[in-house]
Design an enzyme around this catalytic site. Structure first.
Site, mmCIF file in Angstrom:
data_model
loop_
_atom_site.group_PDB
_atom_site.id
_atom_site.type_symbol
_atom_site.label_atom_id
_atom_site.label_comp_id
_atom_site.label_asym_id
_atom_site.label_seq_id
_atom_site.Cartn_x
_atom_site.Cartn_y
_atom_site.Cartn_z
ATOM 1 N N LYS A 22 21.850 -24.765 -1.041
ATOM 2 C CA LYS A 22 20.843 -25.152 -2.039
ATOM 3 C C LYS A 22 19.668 -24.178 -2.030
ATOM 4 C CE LYS A 22 17.575 -28.408 -1.092
ATOM 5 N NZ LYS A 22 16.218 -28.005 -1.485
ATOM 6 N N ASN A 23 19.117 -23.932 -0.845
ATOM 7 C CA ASN A 23 17.902 -23.111 -0.799
ATOM 8 C C ASN A 23 18.174 -21.650 -1.149
ATOM 9 O OD1 ASN A 23 16.434 -25.330 -0.181
ATOM 10 N ND2 ASN A 23 16.037 -24.807 1.955
ATOM 11 N N ARG A 93 9.665 -28.177 -6.380
ATOM 12 C CA ARG A 93 8.693 -27.141 -6.032
ATOM 13 C C ARG A 93 9.248 -25.729 -6.148
ATOM 14 N NH1 ARG A 93 4.336 -27.429 -3.119
ATOM 15 N NH2 ARG A 93 4.997 -25.486 -2.186
ATOM 16 N N CYS A 117 3.620 -32.905 -1.886
ATOM 17 C CA CYS A 117 4.898 -33.594 -1.957
ATOM 18 C C CYS A 117 4.970 -34.506 -0.759
ATOM 19 C CB CYS A 117 6.059 -32.607 -1.973
ATOM 20 S SG CYS A 117 6.221 -31.759 -0.421
ATOM 21 N N ARG A 122 1.633 -28.507 1.145
ATOM 22 C CA ARG A 122 2.420 -27.341 0.718
ATOM 23 C C ARG A 122 1.731 -26.465 -0.325
ATOM 24 N NH1 ARG A 122 8.648 -29.278 0.299
ATOM 25 N NH2 ARG A 122 9.102 -27.113 0.710
ATOM 26 N N ASP A 307 14.200 -28.386 8.413
ATOM 27 C CA ASP A 307 15.131 -29.139 7.559
ATOM 28 C C ASP A 307 16.229 -29.848 8.359
ATOM 29 O OD1 ASP A 307 13.722 -28.437 5.326
ATOM 30 O OD2 ASP A 307 15.169 -26.963 4.587
ATOM 31 N N ILE A 329 5.968 -27.214 11.091
ATOM 32 C CA ILE A 329 5.972 -26.565 9.772
ATOM 33 C C ILE A 329 5.277 -27.435 8.710
ATOM 34 C CG2 ILE A 329 7.391 -25.432 7.995
ATOM 35 C CD1 ILE A 329 7.802 -24.064 10.663
ATOM 36 N N ARG A 399 19.895 -34.383 -4.581
ATOM 37 C CA ARG A 399 19.193 -33.100 -4.773
ATOM 38 C C ARG A 399 19.811 -32.019 -3.893
ATOM 39 N NH1 ARG A 399 13.058 -32.912 -3.955
ATOM 40 N NH2 ARG A 399 13.673 -30.792 -4.393
#
Ligand code: UD1
Length: 419
Positions: A22-23, A93, A117, A122, A307, A329, A399
């Protein structure tokens, strides 16, 4: 609204195909804005976030053609609209990644400022400072960022990031490919998704040195060309299913996953008592004996991925002994804790750290979460829990996880989607 029901206690066994990341795809799709010809991406996952990026690029006037059977998308421009509207950016985002390419190619971009978020505030200040260093004029008005390139286009610059940012590295990397002269990105993020973006840009004709390192040197070009590129495998999806095998006491082969992409996650899983072995077809994950508590601190790659923090915490809930999970993070990334607690987990949060004391068994419960990785951590807990767990707000899972319930059911989980 869809929900997912899980009846826990079944060890997983079999093969799980890992999808494209995804990223990675969310940074690769905006790269098409830079090219004079079409960009074809293969191994594209079928995810809600990909649909959102498709809608955004179409809004900008790009042609986006999905070939679902081939798992490919072809994107062709040029963009005719230079504004990313609030309605799309607020959903995702990563929409901010069109900023760099638009201003580099068209000299102007207006992008709605992404708000806070669920996992923290962020900011995007590093994206904007980098573009300013390249000569852009930035104004923020009425909730929109407006970036204008100087006459003659963006100028190469030396940009030193004070903190490592995946998104800022990507945005400035994209912009630098069409700037005049050389850009150097120092303390750049080096997640595998960035390496994948560099590879794709090089296929499009960009000249980039330092791939895979925290120092990228880009020689700007006047234009980039058509290319085809396969999206790298999703290391977070792989890590999530590794935790699923471990938490249920099973054994799975994560097809297509690579050890080097897992970074510290593989090491930490091994310390916890999970076998992680590379085979030609992928990674074999086996729960050896009991699970042990292990401390983890989230860090940029190759450190332990933020993540993966929620999923690993779910695993630690049923490990022997205690584990301290520290999140460095994002400031508000423990929303799964109260829900895991409702399933019988023993967790105390002190600032940025959570102390998890392992219990023998979790118990199923109705739960919900406010972000993607928190939601999937509840699915993992449900797979191990006694009784029935119903995870609400499944749209978070859609998502970022392709066919989650199908992939898990295929390896023996008792899981189904309820409409
Ligand atoms: C990306 C990933 C997300 C992952 C995160 C960290 C995508 C689409 N999303 O998000 O899944 O959790 O990396 O690995 O790839 N920061 C600033 N100023 C900025 C930008 C970031 O202070 O301009 C801070 C953030 O608040 C955060 C840290 O830097 O504390 C890292 O954020 P960043 O790496 O930018 O995350 P994203 O790119 O948004």
């Amino acid at each position: 609204m869809d929900r997912i029901r899980i009846r826990g206690g079944k060890p997983l066994s079999g093969n799980i195909p890992i999808s494209g990341a995804k990223n990675a795809v969310l940074a690769l799709m905006p790269a098409a804005l830079l090219a004079a010809g079409p960009l074809r991406l293969t191994n594209v996952p079928n995810l809600a976030d990909v649909a959102t990026m498709t809608a955004l690029l179409r809004h900008l006037g790009m042609e986006v053609a999905h070939d679902t059977a081939a798992r490919a998308v072809t994107i062709a421009g040029p963009a005719t609209v230079h504004e990313a509207p609030y309605d799309i950016v607020r959903k995702m985002r990563a929409s901010v990644l069109v900023l760099g390419p638009l201003v580099a190619r068209h000299g102007i971009a207006r992008v709605s400022l992404p708000g806070g978020c669920a996992i923290g505030t962020r900011p995007v200040d590093l994206h904007l400072k980098g573009l300013e260093a390249m000569g852009a004029t930035i104004t923020v008005e009425a909730g929109y960022i407006e970036a204008r390139a100087p006459t003659g286009g963006l100028q190469g610059a030396r940009i030193i990031f004070p903190v490592t940012s995946v998104g800022a590295t990507e945005n400035l990397l994209l912009a630098a490919t069409l700037a005049n002269g050389e850009t150097e990105l120092v303390n750049a993020a080096r997640e595998p998704e960035i390496e994948d973006l560099v590879l794709c840009l090089m296929r499009m004709g960009a000249r980039i040195e330092g791939i895979g390192t925290d120092r990228l040197r880009i020689q700007g070009a006047t234009s980039l060309a058509a290319a085809s590129h396969p999206v790298v495998m999703d290391r977070i999806e792989a890590g999530t299913y590794a935790c699923a095998a471990a938490i249920t006491g099973g054994e799975v082969l994560l097809e297509g996953a690579r050890l080097e992409h897992l970074g510290a996650v593989a090491r930490v899983l091994r310390e916890a008592g999970v076998g992680v072995n590379e085979e030609p077809a992928g990674l074999r994950v086996t729960r050896m004996n009991g699970l042990h508590g292990v401390d983890v601190v989230t860090e940029p790659f190759p450190g332990f991925a933020t993540d993966m923090q929620a999923q690993f915490m779910a695993l630690m809930c049923v490990a022997q002994g205690a584990s301290m999970v520290t999140e460095t993070i994002f400031e508000n990334r423990f929303m799964h804790v109260p829900e895991l607690t409702r399933m019988g987990a023993r967790i105390n949060v002190h600032g940025a750290s959570a102390i998890v004391r392992g219990v023998l068994r979790l118990s199923g419960a109705p739960v919900m979460a406010t972000d993607l990785r928190a939601s999937v951590s509840l699915v993992l807990a449900g797979l191990a829990a006694q009784g029935e767990t119903v995870v609400n707000r499944v749209y978070h899972l859609d998502r970022g996880y392709e066919r989650l319930e199908e992939k898990l059911a295929a390896v023996g989980a008792d899981i189904e989607r309820l409409a």
